[in-house]
Scaffold this active site. Structure first.
Site, PDB file in Angstrom:
ATOM      1  CE  LYS A 142       7.486   2.914 -16.565  1.00  0.00           C
ATOM      2  NZ  LYS A 142       6.638   2.665 -15.426  1.00  0.00           N
ATOM      3  CG  ASN A 180      11.756   2.419 -14.848  1.00  0.00           C
ATOM      4  OD1 ASN A 180      10.968   1.591 -15.271  1.00  0.00           O
ATOM      5  ND2 ASN A 180      11.351   3.581 -14.385  1.00  0.00           N
ATOM      6  CB  ALA A 237      -0.929  -0.024   1.209  1.00  0.00           C
TER       7      ALA A 237
HETATM    8  P1  NAD Z   1       6.398   2.633  -2.671  1.00  0.00           P
HETATM    9  O1  NAD Z   1       7.815   2.716  -2.250  1.00  0.00           O
HETATM   10  O2  NAD Z   1       5.540   3.857  -2.560  1.00  0.00           O
HETATM   11  O3  NAD Z   1       5.664   1.473  -1.848  1.00  0.00           O
HETATM   12  C1  NAD Z   1       6.160   0.153  -1.860  1.00  0.00           C
HETATM   13  C2  NAD Z   1       6.179  -0.376  -0.427  1.00  0.00           C
HETATM   14  O4  NAD Z   1       7.151   0.331   0.346  1.00  0.00           O
HETATM   15  C3  NAD Z   1       4.848  -0.234   0.309  1.00  0.00           C
HETATM   16  O5  NAD Z   1       4.656  -1.410   1.073  1.00  0.00           O
HETATM   17  C4  NAD Z   1       5.068   0.966   1.218  1.00  0.00           C
HETATM   18  O6  NAD Z   1       4.285   0.903   2.408  1.00  0.00           O
HETATM   19  C5  NAD Z   1       6.545   0.838   1.540  1.00  0.00           C
HETATM   20  N1  NAD Z   1       7.147   2.134   1.859  1.00  0.00           N
HETATM   21  C6  NAD Z   1       7.000   3.304   1.181  1.00  0.00           C
HETATM   22  N2  NAD Z   1       7.693   4.295   1.790  1.00  0.00           N
HETATM   23  C7  NAD Z   1       8.289   3.739   2.864  1.00  0.00           C
HETATM   24  C8  NAD Z   1       9.143   4.242   3.885  1.00  0.00           C
HETATM   25  N3  NAD Z   1       9.513   5.524   3.895  1.00  0.00           N
HETATM   26  N4  NAD Z   1       9.577   3.380   4.837  1.00  0.00           N
HETATM   27  C9  NAD Z   1       9.206   2.079   4.815  1.00  0.00           C
HETATM   28  N5  NAD Z   1       8.403   1.540   3.862  1.00  0.00           N
HETATM   29  C10 NAD Z   1       7.959   2.357   2.913  1.00  0.00           C
HETATM   30  O7  NAD Z   1       6.401   2.049  -4.162  1.00  0.00           O
HETATM   31  P2  NAD Z   1       5.543   2.503  -5.430  1.00  0.00           P
HETATM   32  O8  NAD Z   1       6.010   3.812  -5.912  1.00  0.00           O
HETATM   33  O9  NAD Z   1       4.103   2.297  -5.131  1.00  0.00           O
HETATM   34  O10 NAD Z   1       6.039   1.442  -6.506  1.00  0.00           O
HETATM   35  C11 NAD Z   1       5.581   0.100  -6.556  1.00  0.00           C
HETATM   36  C12 NAD Z   1       6.069  -0.507  -7.858  1.00  0.00           C
HETATM   37  O11 NAD Z   1       5.467   0.207  -8.962  1.00  0.00           O
HETATM   38  C13 NAD Z   1       7.584  -0.401  -8.081  1.00  0.00           C
HETATM   39  O12 NAD Z   1       8.039  -1.507  -8.820  1.00  0.00           O
HETATM   40  C14 NAD Z   1       7.720   0.847  -8.930  1.00  0.00           C
HETATM   41  O13 NAD Z   1       8.913   0.863  -9.689  1.00  0.00           O
HETATM   42  C15 NAD Z   1       6.491   0.714  -9.802  1.00  0.00           C
HETATM   43  N6  NAD Z   1       6.011   1.962 -10.375  1.00  0.00           N
HETATM   44  C16 NAD Z   1       5.949   3.093  -9.612  1.00  0.00           C
HETATM   45  C17 NAD Z   1       5.472   4.254 -10.198  1.00  0.00           C
HETATM   46  C18 NAD Z   1       5.306   5.502  -9.382  1.00  0.00           C
HETATM   47  O14 NAD Z   1       5.013   6.555  -9.960  1.00  0.00           O
HETATM   48  N7  NAD Z   1       5.438   5.453  -8.065  1.00  0.00           N
HETATM   49  C19 NAD Z   1       5.068   4.254 -11.549  1.00  0.00           C
HETATM   50  C20 NAD Z   1       5.122   3.075 -12.264  1.00  0.00           C
HETATM   51  C21 NAD Z   1       5.598   1.927 -11.675  1.00  0.00           C
HETATM   52  C1  AOT Z   2       8.799   7.566 -15.274  1.00  0.00           C
HETATM   53  N1  AOT Z   2       9.307   7.307 -13.996  1.00  0.00           N
HETATM   54  O1  AOT Z   2       8.872   5.084 -13.866  1.00  0.00           O
HETATM   55  C2  AOT Z   2       7.618   7.020 -15.700  1.00  0.00           C
HETATM   56  O2  AOT Z   2      10.167   7.187 -11.524  1.00  0.00           O
HETATM   57  O3  AOT Z   2      10.270   5.016 -11.573  1.00  0.00           O
HETATM   58  C3  AOT Z   2       9.964   6.107 -12.062  1.00  0.00           C
HETATM   59  C4  AOT Z   2       9.313   6.115 -13.395  1.00  0.00           C
HETATM   60  C5  AOT Z   2       7.150   7.296 -16.972  1.00  0.00           C
HETATM   61  C6  AOT Z   2       7.875   8.145 -17.807  1.00  0.00           C
HETATM   62  C7  AOT Z   2       9.065   8.685 -17.342  1.00  0.00           C
HETATM   63  C8  AOT Z   2       9.511   8.420 -16.081  1.00  0.00           C
END
Ligand code: NAD
Ligand code: AOT
Length: 312
Positions: free
Chosen positions: A188, A192, A8
């Site tokens: 993608k 990254n 979450a």
């Molecule tokens: P996130 O770091 O926000 O959350 C992932 C987990 O880490 C969760 O269980 C969260 O509770 C925990 N967490 C977050 N901050 C924390 C802290 N300060 N201390 C301890 N635990 C913490 O991850 P996300 O951004 O939701 O990404 C999840 C997946 O989706 C990753 O593989 C990411 O690369 C991918 N993704 C992210 C984005 C984006 O914009 N965030 C976009 C596309 C794909």
């Molecule tokens: C991103 N960024 O995926 C997404 O921050 O992990 C990231 C990420 C879409 C287009 C450009 C950057």
């Protein structure tokens, strides 16, 4: 649809909120106790395109998983890559023979981990261009629009994957059934593998990276390594198209954005997903006899920085 979201954080919260609003039955599982406590106390609080939104959803720690009392129908994985295996090990009790798992994490090779927990015909892979950011325990900022591409990993998963596409469409998640999700995942990963690692090492945002004289050569060299390794896995990346796709971010609205790896490593001193991005290409390259010096160096530099900042 009955949906269990593992993780979450920013993205798990976005999908939870949007799927809940579309009347799906959403349950959260998260490993960060402060986050669990905040969501239990005050609900999941989002700034959703500028509007404050609060939703109350059930949330469990992995150690409390037995309290769910039944197998999950659809699990959506939204941990960080480096948390995926440990999370699935802890939630085995809710994975039954009819449970489907959808993985939308950034990076390469998650299917290898997930097949330890779910059969290939119950695995769905994808990517998403939605974004999200955590501003504190129980708080997320959700801006802009995005899309999801997804495809069943094995042919028998097609019918259920189409049901997921329908549920996501009803929630406004803009899903697209992909005929070649493997290509989308590698494409993608190139985004990254260039922007995340370079901005983290150079301490800059996407636009600042793009304004350097070195950016073009760096991007092209890294993309070439990804392409050589991908070719060994049956994916023929169009390197010029991938370069153009990434370079357009240098002047787009996203230019002011610091990639998630920067947020994790530099801002929050957290361990990164590097082993599933540049590190995966380096490791696979070693297996296939392909030199990947850029990916090797970036992986080593990011790991060194993790140690310097005491990342956990
Ligand atoms: P996130 O770091 O926000 O959350 C992932 C987990 O880490 C969760 O269980 C969260 O509770 C925990 N967490 C977050 N901050 C924390 C802290 N300060 N201390 C301890 N635990 C913490 O991850 P996300 O951004 O939701 O990404 C999840 C997946 O989706 C990753 O593989 C990411 O690369 C991918 N993704 C992210 C984005 C984006 O914009 N965030 C976009 C596309 C794909
Ligand atoms: C991103 N960024 O995926 C997404 O921050 O992990 C990231 C990420 C879409 C287009 C450009 C950057």
């Amino acid at each position: 649809m009955k949906i269990t979201i593992l993780g979450a954080g920013g993205m798990g919260s976005r999908f939870a909120l949007m799927l809940h609003k579309a009347e799906n039955d959403v349950t959260l599982v998260d490993g960060w106790q402060q986050n669990i406590d905040a969501i239990r106390k005050d609900g999941l609080q989002a700034e959703f395109n500028g509007e404050p939104v609060t939703v109350h959803l059930p949330i469990y720690a992995p150690a409390e998983i037995d309290q769910l009392g039944e197998k999950a129908e659809l699990i959506i994985a939204f941990t960080k890559s480096n948390q995926l295996k440990a999370m699935f090990e802890q939630v085995r009790p809710i994975i039954g023979p009819d449970t489907y798992v959808l993985c939308l994490l950034n990076g390469i090779g998650h299917e290898d981990i997930l097949q330890e927990f779910v059969a290939a015909d119950h695995l769905i892979l994808g990517i998403t261009m939605w974004t999200a950011g955590m501003t504190g325990p129980g708080h997320v900022t959700l801006l802009g629009e995005g899309e999801v591409e997804l495809q069943n990993f094995a042919p028998a998963g097609l019918a259920f994957t189409k049901e997921v596409v329908s549920a996501f469409a009803a929630a406004g998640l803009n899903p697209k059934y992909s005929e070649n999700v493997k290509y989308a995942i590698w494409r993608k990963a190139c985004v990254n593998g260039t922007l995340n690692s370079l901005c983290s090492i150079l301490d800059c945002n996407i636009g600042e990276l793009g304004a350097t004289a070195e950016a073009e050569a760096l991007l092209k060299a890294i993309i070439a390594e990804f392409a050589q390794v991908a070719a060994h896995e049956g994916v023929t990346l169009d390197e010029a198209e991938v370069y153009t796709h990434i370079a357009q971010t240098f002047t787009a609205a996203i230019a002011a954005h610091y990639p998630s790896m920067y947020q994790d490593l530099i801002v929050n001193h957290r361990a990164t997903e590097i082993d599933f991005i540049n590190g995966a290409v380096w490791q696979k390259g070693q297996r296939y006899g392909i030199a990947t010096p850029y990916c090797a160096l970036l992986t080593q530099l990011i790991h060194a920085k993790e140690q310097l900042v005491g990342a956990k």
